[in-house]
Scaffold this active site. Structure first.
Site, PDB file in Angstrom:
ATOM      1  N   ASN A  10     -15.301  33.270  13.912  1.00 42.06           N
ATOM      2  CA  ASN A  10     -15.286  32.512  12.663  1.00 42.06           C
ATOM      3  C   ASN A  10     -14.066  32.979  11.873  1.00 42.06           C
ATOM      4  OD1 ASN A  10     -15.754  31.349  10.189  1.00 42.06           O
ATOM      5  ND2 ASN A  10     -17.586  32.572   9.709  1.00 42.06           N
ATOM      6  N   TRP A  11     -13.031  32.155  11.878  1.00 37.98           N
ATOM      7  CA  TRP A  11     -11.772  32.573  11.243  1.00 37.98           C
ATOM      8  C   TRP A  11     -11.849  32.479   9.719  1.00 37.98           C
ATOM      9  CZ3 TRP A  11      -7.526  29.848  14.756  1.00 37.98           C
ATOM     10  CH2 TRP A  11      -7.619  30.379  16.050  1.00 37.98           C
ATOM     11  N   LYS A  12     -12.880  31.840   9.208  1.00 38.44           N
ATOM     12  CA  LYS A  12     -13.046  31.664   7.754  1.00 38.44           C
ATOM     13  C   LYS A  12     -11.764  31.060   7.167  1.00 38.44           C
ATOM     14  CE  LYS A  12     -16.421  35.342   7.825  1.00 38.44           C
ATOM     15  NZ  LYS A  12     -17.085  36.442   7.154  1.00 38.44           N
ATOM     16  N   HIS A  95     -23.762  29.141   7.093  1.00 37.15           N
ATOM     17  CA  HIS A  95     -23.195  30.487   6.949  1.00 37.15           C
ATOM     18  C   HIS A  95     -23.526  31.028   5.553  1.00 37.15           C
ATOM     19  CE1 HIS A  95     -20.371  33.782   6.625  1.00 37.15           C
ATOM     20  NE2 HIS A  95     -20.337  33.786   7.942  1.00 37.15           N
ATOM     21  N   GLU A  97     -21.875  32.631   3.473  1.00 39.14           N
ATOM     22  CA  GLU A  97     -20.848  32.417   2.436  1.00 39.14           C
ATOM     23  C   GLU A  97     -20.948  30.998   1.884  1.00 39.14           C
ATOM     24  OE1 GLU A  97     -17.513  33.794   4.761  1.00 39.14           O
ATOM     25  OE2 GLU A  97     -18.303  35.834   4.626  1.00 39.14           O
ATOM     26  N   GLU A 167     -27.331  36.935  10.909  1.00 37.19           N
ATOM     27  CA  GLU A 167     -26.294  37.651  10.174  1.00 37.19           C
ATOM     28  C   GLU A 167     -26.874  38.219   8.883  1.00 37.19           C
ATOM     29  OE1 GLU A 167     -22.133  36.142  11.470  1.00 37.19           O
ATOM     30  OE2 GLU A 167     -22.802  35.006   9.746  1.00 37.19           O
ATOM     31  N   GLY A 173     -18.726  41.599   6.764  1.00 34.22           N
ATOM     32  CA  GLY A 173     -17.460  42.017   6.165  1.00 34.22           C
ATOM     33  C   GLY A 173     -17.541  43.333   5.416  1.00 34.22           C
ATOM     34  N   SER A 214     -19.988  42.505  10.915  1.00 26.35           N
ATOM     35  CA  SER A 214     -19.196  43.696  11.244  1.00 26.35           C
ATOM     36  C   SER A 214     -19.247  44.066  12.730  1.00 26.35           C
ATOM     37  CB  SER A 214     -19.627  44.882  10.374  1.00 26.35           C
ATOM     38  OG  SER A 214     -19.383  44.607   9.010  1.00 26.35           O
TER      39      SER A 214
HETATM   40  P1  PGA Z   1     -17.590  39.860   9.948  1.00 28.95           P
HETATM   41  O1  PGA Z   1     -18.082  38.355   9.638  1.00 28.95           O
HETATM   42  O2  PGA Z   1     -17.551  40.003  11.442  1.00 28.95           O
HETATM   43  O3  PGA Z   1     -16.227  39.962   9.320  1.00 28.95           O
HETATM   44  O4  PGA Z   1     -18.595  40.786   9.328  1.00 28.95           O
HETATM   45  C1  PGA Z   1     -19.109  37.768  10.387  1.00 28.95           C
HETATM   46  C2  PGA Z   1     -19.388  36.376   9.882  1.00 28.95           C
HETATM   47  O5  PGA Z   1     -19.341  36.155   8.662  1.00 28.95           O
HETATM   48  O6  PGA Z   1     -19.669  35.442  10.671  1.00 28.95           O
END
Ligand code: PGA
Length: 257
Positions: A10-12, A95, A97, A167, A173, A214
């Site tokens: 997931n490149w966000k 997700h 976020e 998650e 993150g 993470s």
């Molecule tokens: P991260 O993000 O690996 O940077 O913790 C995971 C995600 O949000 O899918």
């Protein structure tokens, strides 16, 4: 039950159009010899079609980071599942976020999953509890509730095309990953158990459930050695070719074939 592991990057909101294409090309040369693992990259909408073009004929599939449920209309800033048909194969839905910053709700997640399925996309449905919920002992009831709400009105025939990602929000993150054992407990004991109660155990055993939060090359083996974890949804470590390659290789070693 042998489930094909799936690693999704997931490149966000990272990488320009040019960077995305160059990165995808480099990744394709490095991952050419890794078999037995489904590999997916999820660029920004801006780069999605170009990355899909760059990866045509490779072993790497492309996913979107979200998709609207309506096919078209007055929804400024949105991209529909219908528009992604034929370009992306996967789409991340729900997700944390998006839930936190863009007012995503369980009801919208459900509509988006249905739209994704209708247009031939495989949804990667993200669920997970906050730190407060975790500390209050609410993980099981909350995550199970998210899974049930996401799947409302979706019949068993569609379940082969849905992937879940557990998650925990406190692990995304932050560098604070959940231990393999705890992640496996939620994935097997809560998510797969909820799927079994909805669709029966035989179907639940075929559905892939990733861990995310993470995930790094040095903790990947801890997750992949767990029986109920079928891959990873990866943010930070998916932005570096060497790291993503290592994640795929570890999954192939421990789960492949
Ligand atoms: P991260 O993000 O690996 O940077 O913790 C995971 C995600 O949000 O899918």
């Amino acid at each position: 039950m042998q489930r094909t592991p799936i690693i999704a990057g997931n490149w966000k909101m990272n990488k320009s159009l040019q960077e995305s294409v160059a990165f995808a090309q480099e990744l394709a040369t490095h991952l050419a010899n890794v078999a037995g693992v489904e590999q997916v990259v999820c660029p920004t909408f801006l780069a999605l079609a170009a990355v899909a073009d760059a990866l045509k004929g490779t072993s790497i599939a492309v996913g979107a980071q979200d998709a609207h449920w309506e096919a078209q209309g007055a929804y400024t800033s949105e991209v529909s599942a219908a528009m992604l048909e034929g370009i992306a194969q996967y789409v991340i839905i729900g997700h944390s976020e998006v839930r936190a910053y863009l007012n995503e709700t369980d009801e919208r997640v459900n509509k988006k999953i249905k739209a994704a399925l209708a247009y031939g996309l495989k949804p990667i449905v993200a669920v997970g509890e906050s730190l407060e919920q975790n500390e209050a002992g609410e993980t099981e009831s909350f995550v199970s509730g998210q899974v049930r709400a996401a799947l409302d009105g979706i019949d068993a025939a569609n379940m082969q095309n849905i992937i879940f990602a557990y998650e925990p929000i406190w692990a995304i993150g932050t560098g604070k990953n959940a231990s393999g054992e705890i992640a496996n407990q939620v994935i097997g004991g809560t998510i797969r158990a909820t799927l079994a109660s909805l669709y029966g155990d035989a179907i639940a055993q075929t559905i892939r459930i990733q861990y995310g939060g993470s995930v790094k090359p040095d903790n990947m083996a801890e997750y992949m050695s767990q029986p109920d974890i079928d891959g990873a949804l990866v943010g930070g470590a998916s932005l570096k070719v060497d790291d993503f390659k290592k994640l795929v290789e570890v999954a192939a070693q421990q789960k492949g074939g």
